[in-house]
Design an enzyme around this catalytic site. Structure first.
Site, PDB file in Angstrom:
ATOM      1  N   SER A 164     -70.303  81.191 -16.574  1.00 19.97           N
ATOM      2  CA  SER A 164     -71.167  80.620 -17.613  1.00 19.97           C
ATOM      3  C   SER A 164     -70.354  79.586 -18.379  1.00 19.97           C
ATOM      4  CB  SER A 164     -71.606  81.722 -18.579  1.00 19.97           C
ATOM      5  OG  SER A 164     -72.200  81.157 -19.721  1.00 19.97           O
ATOM      6  N   TYR A 179     -69.821  89.257 -23.886  1.00 14.37           N
ATOM      7  CA  TYR A 179     -70.400  88.433 -22.809  1.00 14.37           C
ATOM      8  C   TYR A 179     -69.473  87.250 -22.533  1.00 14.37           C
ATOM      9  CZ  TYR A 179     -73.563  85.424 -20.146  1.00 14.37           C
ATOM     10  OH  TYR A 179     -74.122  84.624 -19.159  1.00 14.37           O
ATOM     11  N   LYS A 183     -67.408  86.503 -18.983  1.00 15.90           N
ATOM     12  CA  LYS A 183     -67.612  85.319 -18.141  1.00 15.90           C
ATOM     13  C   LYS A 183     -66.301  84.550 -17.934  1.00 15.90           C
ATOM     14  CE  LYS A 183     -71.738  86.046 -16.961  1.00 15.90           C
ATOM     15  NZ  LYS A 183     -72.096  86.206 -15.541  1.00 15.90           N
ATOM     16  N   THR A 214     -84.588  81.640 -18.362  1.00 17.01           N
ATOM     17  CA  THR A 214     -84.878  82.760 -17.445  1.00 17.01           C
ATOM     18  C   THR A 214     -85.237  83.973 -18.289  1.00 17.01           C
ATOM     19  OG1 THR A 214     -82.623  83.612 -17.470  1.00 17.01           O
ATOM     20  CG2 THR A 214     -83.108  81.971 -15.771  1.00 17.01           C
TER      21      THR A 214
HETATM   22  N1  LIG Z   1     -79.885  82.203 -18.026  1.00 15.28           N
HETATM   23  C1  LIG Z   1     -78.845  81.566 -18.543  1.00 15.28           C
HETATM   24  O1  LIG Z   1     -78.957  80.782 -19.495  1.00 15.28           O
HETATM   25  C2  LIG Z   1     -77.469  81.779 -17.983  1.00 15.28           C
HETATM   26  C3  LIG Z   1     -76.456  80.908 -18.383  1.00 15.28           C
HETATM   27  C4  LIG Z   1     -75.182  81.075 -17.890  1.00 15.28           C
HETATM   28  C5  LIG Z   1     -74.930  82.096 -17.000  1.00 15.28           C
HETATM   29  N2  LIG Z   1     -75.919  82.944 -16.629  1.00 15.28           N
HETATM   30  C6  LIG Z   1     -75.593  84.010 -15.684  1.00 15.28           C
HETATM   31  O2  LIG Z   1     -76.420  83.889 -14.555  1.00 15.28           O
HETATM   32  C7  LIG Z   1     -76.628  85.171 -13.969  1.00 15.28           C
HETATM   33  C8  LIG Z   1     -78.115  85.402 -13.781  1.00 15.28           C
HETATM   34  O3  LIG Z   1     -78.756  85.363 -15.052  1.00 15.28           O
HETATM   35  P1  LIG Z   1     -80.331  85.231 -15.179  1.00 15.28           P
HETATM   36  O4  LIG Z   1     -80.581  84.304 -16.301  1.00 15.28           O
HETATM   37  O5  LIG Z   1     -80.927  84.977 -13.847  1.00 15.28           O
HETATM   38  O6  LIG Z   1     -80.698  86.722 -15.658  1.00 15.28           O
HETATM   39  P2  LIG Z   1     -82.031  87.557 -15.421  1.00 15.28           P
HETATM   40  O7  LIG Z   1     -81.965  88.654 -16.427  1.00 15.28           O
HETATM   41  O8  LIG Z   1     -83.237  86.700 -15.390  1.00 15.28           O
HETATM   42  O9  LIG Z   1     -81.807  88.168 -13.960  1.00 15.28           O
HETATM   43  C9  LIG Z   1     -80.721  89.005 -13.687  1.00 15.28           C
HETATM   44  C10 LIG Z   1     -81.015  89.856 -12.479  1.00 15.28           C
HETATM   45  O10 LIG Z   1     -79.880  90.718 -12.280  1.00 15.28           O
HETATM   46  C11 LIG Z   1     -80.356  92.025 -12.029  1.00 15.28           C
HETATM   47  N3  LIG Z   1     -79.351  93.013 -12.410  1.00 15.28           N
HETATM   48  C12 LIG Z   1     -78.997  93.415 -13.666  1.00 15.28           C
HETATM   49  N4  LIG Z   1     -78.068  94.379 -13.586  1.00 15.28           N
HETATM   50  C13 LIG Z   1     -77.818  94.578 -12.264  1.00 15.28           C
HETATM   51  C14 LIG Z   1     -76.970  95.458 -11.568  1.00 15.28           C
HETATM   52  N5  LIG Z   1     -76.193  96.344 -12.186  1.00 15.28           N
HETATM   53  N6  LIG Z   1     -76.956  95.384 -10.206  1.00 15.28           N
HETATM   54  C15 LIG Z   1     -77.758  94.515  -9.560  1.00 15.28           C
HETATM   55  N7  LIG Z   1     -78.594  93.675 -10.172  1.00 15.28           N
HETATM   56  C16 LIG Z   1     -78.629  93.714 -11.517  1.00 15.28           C
HETATM   57  C17 LIG Z   1     -81.644  92.151 -12.845  1.00 15.28           C
HETATM   58  O11 LIG Z   1     -82.459  93.201 -12.372  1.00 15.28           O
HETATM   59  C18 LIG Z   1     -82.243  90.759 -12.660  1.00 15.28           C
HETATM   60  O12 LIG Z   1     -83.063  90.683 -11.526  1.00 15.28           O
HETATM   61  C19 LIG Z   1     -75.967  86.181 -14.911  1.00 15.28           C
HETATM   62  O13 LIG Z   1     -74.694  86.504 -14.406  1.00 15.28           O
HETATM   63  C20 LIG Z   1     -75.849  85.408 -16.217  1.00 15.28           C
HETATM   64  O14 LIG Z   1     -74.807  85.866 -17.014  1.00 15.28           O
HETATM   65  C21 LIG Z   1     -77.197  82.809 -17.092  1.00 15.28           C
END
Ligand SMILES: NC(=O)c1ccc[n+]([C@@H]2O[C@H](COP(=O)([O-])OP(=O)(O)OC[C@H]3O[C@@H](n4cnc5c(N)ncnc54)[C@H](O)[C@@H]3O)[C@@H](O)[C@H]2O)c1
Length: 275
Positions: A164, A179, A183, A214
């Site tokens: 991230s 968090y 990351k 998301t």
């Molecule tokens: N959305 C953002 O702004 C953003 C920004 C930077 C980084 N990220 C990173 O991107 C990745 C995805 O985020 P997102 O926005 O798609 O989140 P999201 O919550 O929309 O989706 C996350 C998915 O991971 C699954 N999950 C959670 N715990 C789990 C586990 N223990 N085992 C398997 N699956 C599991 C959930 O069921 C879900 O389907 C994450 O690592 C997040 O930290 C997101």
């Protein structure tokens, strides 16, 4: 050129193809993980495993993705859903055993499963912090390690750990220290594993998104709608990212187009970290 003439395919574009590559994405039933799967299928991948906590959700996503991307030529997309809790080493091992049995090889693995919670550091419950580390940090490690056990004997493979922009900056105004440092750990994990496996043909890189719309961010924004405006104002592009904005970056990192790239971080954040 007459309409019936085949269009020229450029060599650089061919290096971005995911054709004949077996792809695996964790946390892929929704959010960024789902979009990464979609990007692979739209780039020619026909063998895909969708991993997520609940089997029915992973399977439904796999089915939907295959259906949406099937072509008139009838090319078969083999997309399977697998229940996998990335925070459990046994669960990750079982998932990769299923993948090996089904597909026989592995070319691209994306560790996207991740969670976020916001508490002031002074009040962050210890059990919640351990849970976050188990999913975000240990989960990424177990995923990369099981992937490498298949890729190293093959002599090739690309692993992408979803970090991230929070690995590089401290988000404001919300308080989310664990968090952020989870990351940062994921980003350095990618570099560390990349160096350990550099001579094996296996590459490891980190992809660091900025604010993307998301379920994860919608949950944070649910009780504080004004926060979205704040995030938009802090982002030089003046908007949050659409998950589709990461499609080119994930395909680049997982395809042969990035074959000399390992141990790197690719930031896709609308300019956030540049200021
Ligand atoms: N959305 C953002 O702004 C953003 C920004 C930077 C980084 N990220 C990173 O991107 C990745 C995805 O985020 P997102 O926005 O798609 O989140 P999201 O919550 O929309 O989706 C996350 C998915 O991971 C699954 N999950 C959670 N715990 C789990 C586990 N223990 N085992 C398997 N699956 C599991 C959930 O069921 C879900 O389907 C994450 O690592 C997040 O930290 C997101």
């Amino acid at each position: 050129m007459a309409d019936n003439q085949p269009k020229k395919t450029f060599k650089t574009l061919r290096s971005l193809s995911m054709q004949d590559k077996v792809c695996v994405v964790t946390g892929a039933a929704r959010g960024l993980g789902y979009e990464f799967c979609d990007a692979f299928l739209k780039s020619g991948c026909t063998s895909l495993a969708v991993l997520d906590l609940v089997y029915d959700e992973a399977s439904q996503a796999a089915e939907e993705l295959a259906q949406q991307n099937s072509t008139d030529e009838g090319e078969k997309i083999d997309a399977i859903g697998i229940a996998c809790d990335v925070s459990s080493e046994e669960s990750v091992q079982a998932a990769f055993a299923t993948i090996k049995q089904r597909f026989g090889r592995l070319d691209a693995v994306v560790a996207s499963a991740g969670i976020v919670e916001n508490f002031p550091a002074l009040e962050y419950p210890a059990d919640r912090m351990r849970k976050l580390m188990d999913v975000n940090v240990h989960g990424a490690f177990f995923t990369a390690r099981e992937a490498a056990k298949i890729m190293i004997p093959q002599g090739s493979g690309s692993i992408v750990l979803i970090s991230s922009m929070s690995a590089n900056i401290v988000n404001i105004p919300q308080q989310q220290a664990p968090y952020n440092f989870s990351k940062a750990a994921v980003k350095h994990m990618a570099s560390s594993l990349a160096i350990e496996w550099a001579k094996t043909g296996v590459r490891v890189n980190a992809l660091s998104p900025g604010y993307m719309l998301t379920k994860l961010t919608r949950t944070v924004l649910a009780n504080q709608p004004q926060l979205k405006k704040t995030w938009e104002n802090l982002t030089p592009f003046g908007r949050m990212g659409d998950p589709e904005d990461l499609a080119g970056a994930i395909v680049y990192l997982c395809s042969d187009a990035s074959k000399f790239m390992t141990g790197s971080e690719l930031r896709v954040d609308g300019g956030y970290c540049a200021i």
